[in-house]
Design a protein around this motif. Sequence first.
Motif, PDB file in Angstrom:
ATOM      1  N   HIS A 166      41.706  34.466  32.756  1.00 36.59           N
ATOM      2  CA  HIS A 166      43.068  34.110  33.171  1.00 36.59           C
ATOM      3  C   HIS A 166      43.832  33.283  32.130  1.00 36.59           C
ATOM      4  N   ALA A 203      47.394  39.170  38.584  1.00 39.56           N
ATOM      5  CA  ALA A 203      45.937  39.274  38.416  1.00 39.56           C
ATOM      6  C   ALA A 203      45.366  40.318  39.364  1.00 39.56           C
ATOM      7  N   GLY A 227      41.482  32.981  38.668  1.00 40.97           N
ATOM      8  CA  GLY A 227      41.041  34.367  38.624  1.00 40.97           C
ATOM      9  C   GLY A 227      40.220  34.750  39.832  1.00 40.97           C
TER      10      GLY A 227
END
Length: 322
Positions: A166, A203, A227
């Motif tokens: 991330h 994401a 994440g």
Amino acid sequence: MTAVAVIGLLLASFSAVATPEEKWVVYFIPHAGPADPFWATQIKMAERIAALLPEIDLKVAAPERYGIKEQIELLEAAVAKKPAAIIVTISDAEAMDPILRKAMKEGIYVIAINIEDYRPEEQRIPYAGYIGMDERVSGAVLAKETIKRFEAITGHKPKRAVVGIHQPGLICLEMRTDGIMKVCKELGIPVERLDITMDPTKAMEILKAYLTKHPDTELIFTLGPCGSHPAIKLIKEEGLVGKVYHGCIDLSPKVLDAIDEGITLVAISQQPAAQAAYSVFSAYLYLKYGIMCPKLIPTGPAVVDKSTLAVIKKQIETTGGA
């Protein structure tokens, strides 16, 4: 009596001491701030410990969100004020090298926390000590432990794995990724790294697109709550529970729930509150008594699964994170 008990008694006695007229200024400078749950936990614990030490004036200087450029600017400003000590994450060793060497030359005590200088020994910044965990080791331990549990459940190795990163470029996350990918490759498991960004919606979309392109993916690794939360949500919403499993580094209540539900097989804790507590207390011991910080105080990797949920939940309830 254990070392932890001794520290507890010392802190109890320090809290009863009258506040001195002059205090040692100690800066706590991480690469992210309270918007990140991990760093909110660290900052909170650093302030708690400092409150028990009346001779310490702790000043937190952190970017609101992840930002190495902003952190370096805050570090330069702190060094200019000539504090007694600085606790800092070495998020960019080359950029921080001249700043921290200048600080140490001027007598400022420097402790690295959470991210160390991973360059060859002869190039490393000569800070007093590092408090945290070896990030490549943490990635390798995560991969080995997760794959072991995956095999116990399914009877086979994962057909494919993916690592969602991330914050690409952040050295600690890059090293975690290296550790995971090395183990997967050694075991013959196809694996790719994927930039999933800090945005949870993006994401989730990126991970979903990857699974659509690679339907044989059976294992998702993530490197922090930013994440992990989208990965867990994706597995639930796409009906992939029992088909795709998850392993991660760093914890949150959502990650713990996912462990309990059998979605997340393993999480690695580096115990952020411990990093903050040990660093502030180590600075105090040096300034007050001349007790030098050990070169390494490891706080992980601690393997978290269903068998260790109870103790980890206690840590999260009392500190805000683990």
